[in-house]
Design an enzyme around this catalytic site. Structure first.
Site, short mmCIF file in Angstrom:
data_model
loop_
_atom_site.label_atom_id
_atom_site.label_comp_id
_atom_site.label_asym_id
_atom_site.label_seq_id
_atom_site.Cartn_x
_atom_site.Cartn_y
_atom_site.Cartn_z
CB CYS A 1 -0.78 0.33 1.33
SG CYS A 1 -1.92 -1.29 0.96
CG HIS B 1 -2.91 3.19 1.73
ND1 HIS B 1 -3.73 3.04 1.15
CD2 HIS B 1 -3.42 2.24 2.76
CE1 HIS B 1 -3.62 1.27 1.05
NE2 HIS B 1 -3.82 1.49 1.63
CG ASN C 1 -6.77 -0.69 0.54
OD1 ASN C 1 -5.99 -0.64 0.22
ND2 ASN C 1 -5.86 -1.63 2.43
#
Ligand code: COA
Length: 322
Positions: free
Chosen positions: A113, A249, A279
């Site tokens: 990520c 993020h 996500n």
């Protein structure tokens, strides 16, 4: 002195929307549980056969158009992905072929990520050293391919998408600083066990899925992101109130809200897309950045803090003047 500046942005999401209600028909969960714990309402899922490179190509073309340049102008291609089309060649090479660019260095970055932060920081160093003049930096993922769709603890969290930026040269910073970190001691808290060399049988069986100790990841993410915000501000001698936008993020609104609080920012200075995108791992930051540039929130001259956290653990930030 040469500095790096973002010249244009692009994003792409697959057409298929999967809502929390859709997931509640597949696993024992509810819209209420998912929204209250994560803030996610829906996510996009790639069509069968639609690959990470397909998504990356659309985002890259949009970024090239926004920057007013062509693929031939690009002399560096970096793709951040944890879900590459193939083991090799890199998705960056596959993308290069799609775009018709020949000869520019092209490689993938794997920092899960935090991948886009790592990739953009790398591009910045190429530009500042004079090794590149125009870089295409992409974050692209098909997380749906590594999610166990029978595991309610993880399948509700992820989505697919791609975001891209073109980075060029300027006589003033653009990218003011980048801060990258990792600690492999946490390798097992968030992982896809199974690969080419370790447990290849998991790959063969098709059970290479995201495994996560959610609570522990949550706690580490909040603490680590707090620290990186401080580190970024201190490195630039900036006060919190000078940061106009936070582009974090997009994993969980509770993590995002905790970081915003640390910065003393109200949530309307934070770009949040996790409610609609889920996500998307390495794609989430450039996708969110592109959304806020295109809807006019992020304006030229604004100071923006990007920050990410992910498997590894890896974490990092980029402070920039757009
Ligand atoms: N629907 C309903 N119940 C669920 C569920 C779902 N989708 N997923 C888990 N549960 C259940 C669990 O089974 C557990 O039940 P139990 O108490 O009977 O055992 C209960 O909900 C609580 O589970 P827990 O994992 O403790 O929930 P949580 O409050 O920690 O929230 C996350 C889970 C994943 C939302 C949270 O830990 C989180 O956001 N972690 C960070 C994730 C992240 O950001 N990862 C990416 C970093 S890049």
């Amino acid at each position: 002195m040469t500095f790096a500046r973002i010249l244009g942005t692009g994003g792409y999401l697959p057409d298929r929307v999967v809502t929390n209600e859709d997931l509640a028909r597949m696993v024992e969960t509810s819209d209420e549980w998912i929204v209250s714990r994560t803030g996610i309402r829906e996510r996009r899922i790639a069509a069968a056969g639609q690959t990470t490179c397909d998504l990356a190509e659309q985002a890259a073309r949009a970024a090239l158009a926004a920057a007013g340049c062509t693929a031939q102008d690009i002399d560096l291609i970096i793709v951040a992905t944890t879900t590459p089309d193939r083991i090799f060649p890199s998705t960056a090479c596959l993308l290069q072929d799609r775009l018709g660019n020949h000869g520019a260095p092209a490689f993938d970055v794997q920092a899960v990520c935090t991948g886009f932060i790592y990739a953009l920081a790398t591009a910045e160093k190429f530009i500042r050293s004079g090794s590149a003049r125009k870089a295409l930096v992409v974050g692209a993922e098909t997380m749906s391919r590594i999610v166990d769709w029978t595991d309610r603890a993880t399948c509700v969290l992820f989505g697919d998408g791609a975001g891209a930026v073109i980075v060029g040269t300027d006589s003033e910073p653009g990218i003011m600083s980048s801060h990258l970190h990792a600690d492999g001691a946490y390798k097992d808290l968030l992982t896809v066990a199974g690969g080419v060399s370790e447990h290849p049988e998991i790959l063969r069986e098709g059970t290479a899925h995201v495994l996560m100790r959610g609570n522990e990841v949550f706690r580490m993410a909040v603490t680590t992101l707090d620290n990186i915000v401080e580190e970024s501000l201190q490195a630039n001698g900036l006060r919190r109130e000078e940061v106009r936008w936070l582009v974090p993020h997009q994993a969980n609104t509770r993590i995002i809200a905790a970081t915003a609080k640390r910065l003393g920012m109200s949530m309307d200075q934070v770009v949040v897309t996790v409610d609609r995108h889920g996500n998307t791992s390495g794609a989430s930051i450039p996708l969110a950045f592109d959304v806020a540039v295109r809807d006019g929130r992020i304006q030229r001259g604004d100071i923006v803090l990007m920050e990410g956290f992910g498997g590894g653990f890896t974490w990092g930030s980029i402070l920039l003047r757009y």
